[in-house]
Design a protein around this motif. Structure first.
Motif, PDB file in Angstrom:
ATOM      1  N   LEU A 346     -11.370  -3.929  -1.985  1.00 49.06           N
ATOM      2  CA  LEU A 346     -11.439  -2.483  -2.329  1.00 49.06           C
ATOM      3  C   LEU A 346     -11.565  -1.948  -0.983  1.00 49.06           C
ATOM      4  O   LEU A 346     -10.762  -0.869  -0.590  1.00 49.06           O
ATOM      5  N   ILE A 347     -12.619  -2.202  -0.279  1.00 47.91           N
ATOM      6  CA  ILE A 347     -12.872  -1.620   1.134  1.00 47.91           C
ATOM      7  C   ILE A 347     -11.896  -2.021   2.074  1.00 47.91           C
ATOM      8  O   ILE A 347     -11.365  -1.243   3.163  1.00 47.91           O
ATOM      9  N   ASP A 348     -11.364  -3.416   2.336  1.00 51.11           N
ATOM     10  CA  ASP A 348      -9.997  -3.600   2.838  1.00 51.11           C
ATOM     11  C   ASP A 348      -9.102  -2.716   2.941  1.00 51.11           C
ATOM     12  O   ASP A 348      -8.206  -2.206   3.970  1.00 51.11           O
ATOM     13  N   ASN A 349      -8.680  -2.449   1.498  1.00 55.71           N
ATOM     14  CA  ASN A 349      -7.610  -1.514   1.122  1.00 55.71           C
ATOM     15  C   ASN A 349      -7.977  -0.161   1.527  1.00 55.71           C
ATOM     16  O   ASN A 349      -6.903   0.694   2.209  1.00 55.71           O
ATOM     17  N   ALA A 350      -8.991   0.588   1.282  1.00 53.02           N
ATOM     18  CA  ALA A 350      -9.304   1.800   1.858  1.00 53.02           C
ATOM     19  C   ALA A 350      -9.388   1.882   3.443  1.00 53.02           C
ATOM     20  O   ALA A 350      -8.809   2.765   3.921  1.00 53.02           O
ATOM     21  N   ALA A 351      -9.655   0.976   4.033  1.00 54.55           N
ATOM     22  CA  ALA A 351      -9.684   0.995   5.618  1.00 54.55           C
ATOM     23  C   ALA A 351      -8.159   1.002   6.113  1.00 54.55           C
ATOM     24  O   ALA A 351      -7.937   1.542   7.117  1.00 54.55           O
ATOM     25  N   LYS A 352      -7.451  -0.099   5.211  1.00 54.16           N
ATOM     26  CA  LYS A 352      -5.850   0.012   5.787  1.00 54.16           C
ATOM     27  C   LYS A 352      -5.280   1.184   5.599  1.00 54.16           C
ATOM     28  O   LYS A 352      -4.482   1.458   6.450  1.00 54.16           O
ATOM     29  N   PHE A 353      -5.348   1.741   4.457  1.00 54.53           N
ATOM     30  CA  PHE A 353      -4.423   2.984   4.025  1.00 54.53           C
ATOM     31  C   PHE A 353      -5.233   4.215   4.469  1.00 54.53           C
ATOM     32  O   PHE A 353      -4.424   5.367   4.349  1.00 54.53           O
ATOM     33  N   ARG A 370     -14.028   5.307  -1.675  1.00 51.61           N
ATOM     34  CA  ARG A 370     -13.132   6.051  -1.431  1.00 51.61           C
ATOM     35  C   ARG A 370     -12.708   6.133  -0.124  1.00 51.61           C
ATOM     36  O   ARG A 370     -13.508   5.979   0.942  1.00 51.61           O
ATOM     37  N   ASP A 371     -11.398   6.484   0.262  1.00 59.01           N
ATOM     38  CA  ASP A 371     -10.861   6.437   1.757  1.00 59.01           C
ATOM     39  C   ASP A 371     -10.495   7.965   1.878  1.00 59.01           C
ATOM     40  O   ASP A 371     -10.676   8.587   0.921  1.00 59.01           O
ATOM     41  N   GLN A 372      -9.832   8.155   3.106  1.00 57.05           N
ATOM     42  CA  GLN A 372      -9.395   9.385   3.521  1.00 57.05           C
ATOM     43  C   GLN A 372      -8.084   9.313   3.679  1.00 57.05           C
ATOM     44  O   GLN A 372      -7.380  10.231   4.562  1.00 57.05           O
ATOM     45  N   GLY A 373      -7.109   8.445   3.102  1.00 56.10           N
ATOM     46  CA  GLY A 373      -5.698   8.549   3.217  1.00 56.10           C
ATOM     47  C   GLY A 373      -4.988   9.591   2.542  1.00 56.10           C
ATOM     48  O   GLY A 373      -5.567  10.584   1.972  1.00 56.10           O
ATOM     49  N   PRO A 374      -3.625   9.437   2.442  1.00 54.11           N
ATOM     50  CA  PRO A 374      -2.889  10.299   1.920  1.00 54.11           C
ATOM     51  C   PRO A 374      -2.851  10.385   0.328  1.00 54.11           C
ATOM     52  O   PRO A 374      -2.346  11.300  -0.203  1.00 54.11           O
ATOM     53  N   GLY A 375      -3.395   9.266  -0.283  1.00 52.71           N
ATOM     54  CA  GLY A 375      -3.410   9.009  -1.626  1.00 52.71           C
ATOM     55  C   GLY A 375      -2.106   8.190  -2.195  1.00 52.71           C
ATOM     56  O   GLY A 375      -1.396   7.741  -1.209  1.00 52.71           O
ATOM     57  N   ILE A 376      -2.137   7.868  -3.391  1.00 55.32           N
ATOM     58  CA  ILE A 376      -1.038   7.320  -4.016  1.00 55.32           C
ATOM     59  C   ILE A 376      -0.197   8.375  -4.892  1.00 55.32           C
ATOM     60  O   ILE A 376      -0.688   8.967  -5.891  1.00 55.32           O
ATOM     61  N   PRO A 377       1.202   8.056  -4.826  1.00 55.46           N
ATOM     62  CA  PRO A 377       2.085   8.971  -5.850  1.00 55.46           C
ATOM     63  C   PRO A 377       1.612   8.719  -7.320  1.00 55.46           C
ATOM     64  O   PRO A 377       1.155   7.481  -7.672  1.00 55.46           O
ATOM     65  N   GLU A 378       1.673   9.874  -8.265  1.00 57.42           N
ATOM     66  CA  GLU A 378       1.319   9.632  -9.555  1.00 57.42           C
ATOM     67  C   GLU A 378       1.999   8.493 -10.291  1.00 57.42           C
ATOM     68  O   GLU A 378       1.581   7.884 -11.207  1.00 57.42           O
ATOM     69  N   GLU A 379       3.304   8.367 -10.061  1.00 53.45           N
ATOM     70  CA  GLU A 379       4.189   7.465 -10.882  1.00 53.45           C
ATOM     71  C   GLU A 379       3.882   6.056 -10.157  1.00 53.45           C
ATOM     72  O   GLU A 379       4.141   5.127 -11.025  1.00 53.45           O
ATOM     73  N   ASP A 380       3.148   5.864  -9.028  1.00 51.69           N
ATOM     74  CA  ASP A 380       2.556   4.497  -8.734  1.00 51.69           C
ATOM     75  C   ASP A 380       1.435   3.962  -9.262  1.00 51.69           C
ATOM     76  O   ASP A 380       1.134   3.003  -9.400  1.00 51.69           O
ATOM     77  N   ARG A 395       4.864  -1.089   1.962  1.00 47.54           N
ATOM     78  CA  ARG A 395       5.520  -2.263   2.289  1.00 47.54           C
ATOM     79  C   ARG A 395       5.938  -2.690   3.643  1.00 47.54           C
ATOM     80  O   ARG A 395       5.878  -4.170   4.070  1.00 47.54           O
ATOM     81  N   GLY A 396       5.431  -1.709   4.633  1.00 46.52           N
ATOM     82  CA  GLY A 396       5.731  -2.117   6.120  1.00 46.52           C
ATOM     83  C   GLY A 396       4.298  -2.449   6.415  1.00 46.52           C
ATOM     84  O   GLY A 396       4.343  -2.831   7.694  1.00 46.52           O
ATOM     85  N   LEU A 397       3.111  -2.459   5.782  1.00 50.71           N
ATOM     86  CA  LEU A 397       1.730  -2.964   6.124  1.00 50.71           C
ATOM     87  C   LEU A 397       1.609  -4.344   6.017  1.00 50.71           C
ATOM     88  O   LEU A 397       2.279  -4.906   4.918  1.00 50.71           O
ATOM     89  N   PRO A 398       0.820  -5.009   6.487  1.00 49.82           N
ATOM     90  CA  PRO A 398       0.505  -6.409   6.241  1.00 49.82           C
ATOM     91  C   PRO A 398      -0.465  -6.511   4.920  1.00 49.82           C
ATOM     92  O   PRO A 398      -0.939  -5.556   4.438  1.00 49.82           O
ATOM     93  N   GLY A 399      -0.119  -7.668   4.200  1.00 47.75           N
ATOM     94  CA  GLY A 399      -0.589  -7.898   2.833  1.00 47.75           C
ATOM     95  C   GLY A 399       0.188  -8.514   1.878  1.00 47.75           C
ATOM     96  O   GLY A 399       1.510  -8.598   2.114  1.00 47.75           O
ATOM     97  N   SER A 400      -0.380  -9.081   0.916  1.00 52.35           N
ATOM     98  CA  SER A 400       0.441  -9.840  -0.088  1.00 52.35           C
ATOM     99  C   SER A 400       0.801  -9.300  -1.347  1.00 52.35           C
ATOM    100  O   SER A 400       1.580  -9.599  -2.228  1.00 52.35           O
TER     101      SER A 400
END
Length: 442
Positions: A346-353, A370-380, A395-400
């Motif tokens: 969760l922390i890695d995801n927050a730091a990445k996005f 909690r992160d300070q990113g742009p958020g996730i579209p509601e449909e996702d 999809r352009g970022l590293p990760g599986s």
């Protein structure tokens, strides 16, 4: 010795139980009837009327007994001599005591000097004299013998009926077990986990059938998840493997043909190969984690969740993440390694996005990241915990695409719940709720 089938053993047990019950009842009935007949005979022995009257006996008895009297009566004197009507009755010590003792009458089974079985009653007649009167036991013995034959016949019929009833009961009671056995044999032969057993009622057999259906459903679900994981892993592995093969083929062709690549292009190819290997390593590690979570069930112990979160935050900071914490004590039952991996993901995801600091808080058993990113579209949002799912913006970022699936699995194993939502004011907030206590129980 080989044990019989469950049906035959159940039939045998029912037959034995009923046979024992019938035998006990027959024996008690025999004893009760015998006691009643003897009691009735005792009541007729000492009737004062008729030739059995003691004074009439004293006037007509002889020491050798008489042959013209059809009863049995004997006067017993203190010196041991007797005077009898009919065949003399064999004297016993209790009879002798009653010549001088006015105790209660003595009722006993005895014999005459001719060997005939009789029922004897001895009473004190007058000082120094006791009178013994008797009735033959022939009719009682014949009645009891006939009764024993009748009870034996009834008991035999009862045992046969019990055997038949046992077979019927075992056949009816074990019919669901037979269906369960056939289902298990079918699964063993065909590996068909979609089979279900009809369940009727709420008894133990019905509960066994329900448990079997639940087990096969769980196994089928596990098999489906494994197949889906393999299919998804094959799909995800295809792209990096294809890229690796292409880059390596290009490097080999340049070496084999003697057409050297530009140093800058070669370096870019090698960097790309290294990145693909790193991506493959991450993907394989995540797959192994998911596979272990599906099959391995390590014993859960009580642990301090705030310490687990602190360890995960320390690892995230080593990776360059900026994290602020506000942690209160909370003790849960789970696997420390799995929960630490979940929090770290969760922390890695927050730091990445999300740029800036990641806020981690633990209050009242609720962990938020909690992160300070742009958020996730509601449909996702409904798809974020699915394996290999990635939003279009990621999809352009590293990760599986397995990080949040690992989070959901680890939290579920600990009996908790994981959610992701857009935070008020921007960013994404991940919430984990785990059952526990404010203080340690150990």
């Amino acid at each position: 010795m080989r044990r019989g089938s469950l049906r035959s053993r159940l039939t045998l047990l029912v037959t034995i139980a009923v046979a024992v019950a019938i035998a006990v009842c027959a024996g008690l009935s025999w004893l009760i009837v015998e006691r009643q007949l003897i009691s009735q005979l005792d009541q007729t022995i000492m009737e004062p009327e008729g030739p059995g009257d003691q004074r009439w006996l004293k006037e007509h008895c002889t020491p050798q007994g008489t042959s013209d009297f059809f009863g049995y009566a004997t006067l017993l004197y203190a010196d041991g001599s007797t005077c009898s009507l009919g065949p003399p009755i064999v004297v016993t010590e209790p009879d002798k005591r009653l010549t001088t003792d006015r105790a209660e009458p003595v009722y006993r089974d005895g014999r005459t000097t001719g060997g005939r079985a009789v029922r004897v009653v001895t009473v004190n007649f007058e000082p120094g004299v006791a009178v013994m009167e008797a009735r033959p036991l022939y009719h009682v013995q014949r009645t009891m013998r006939n009764l024993a034959i009748a009870l034996g016949a009834v008991a035999a019929l009862g045992v046969l009926g019990a055997a038949w009833a046992g077979m019927a009961v075992s056949r009816a009671a074990l019919a669901p077990v037979g269906r369960l056995t056939k289902a298990v044999e079918h699964i063993a032969q065909t590996e068909d986990l979609d089979i279900r057993i009809p369940v009727e009622g709420t008894d133990e057999i019905a509960r066994l059938g329900s448990s079997f259906n639940a087990m096969t459903a769980a196994l089928a679900g596990s098999r489906d998840r494994q197949q889906q994981l393999v299919a998804d892993a094959g799909h995800e592995l295809r792209t990096p493997l294809t890229t690796l093969r292409t880059n390596i083929d290009l490097l080999l062709r340049s070496e084999q043909t003697g057409r050297r690549l530009d140093p800058g292009a070669k370096e870019r190819l090698l960097v790309n190969v290294k990145a693909q290997f790193a991506e493959l390593s991450t993907l394989v590690g995540d797959l192994l984690q998911l596979a272990r979570g599906d099959t391995d069930h390590e014993p859960h112990v009580e642990l301090a969740l705030h310490d687990v979160v602190t360890a995960a935050v320390g690892r995230a900071r080593l990776r360059g993440a900026e994290v602020t914490t506000d942690l209160q004590p909370w003790y849960v039952v789970g696997n420390a390694a799995s929960l630490e991996r979940a929090v770290l993901n969760l922390i890695d995801n927050a730091a990445k996005f999300g740029p800036g600091q990641v806020e981690v808080a633990l209050r009242g058993g609720v962990l938020t990241v909690r992160d300070q990113g742009p958020g996730i579209p509601e449909e996702d949002l409904p798809h974020v915990f699915e394996r290999f799912w990635r939003s279009s913006s990621a999809r352009g970022l590293p990760g599986s695409g397995l990080g949040l699936a690992i989070v959901a699995q680890a939290v579920a194993e600990a009996g908790g719940d994981a959610r992701l939502a857009n935070a008020p004011g921007g960013g994404v907030i991940a919430t984990i709720k785990l059952p526990g206590t404010l203080t340690s129980r150990s």
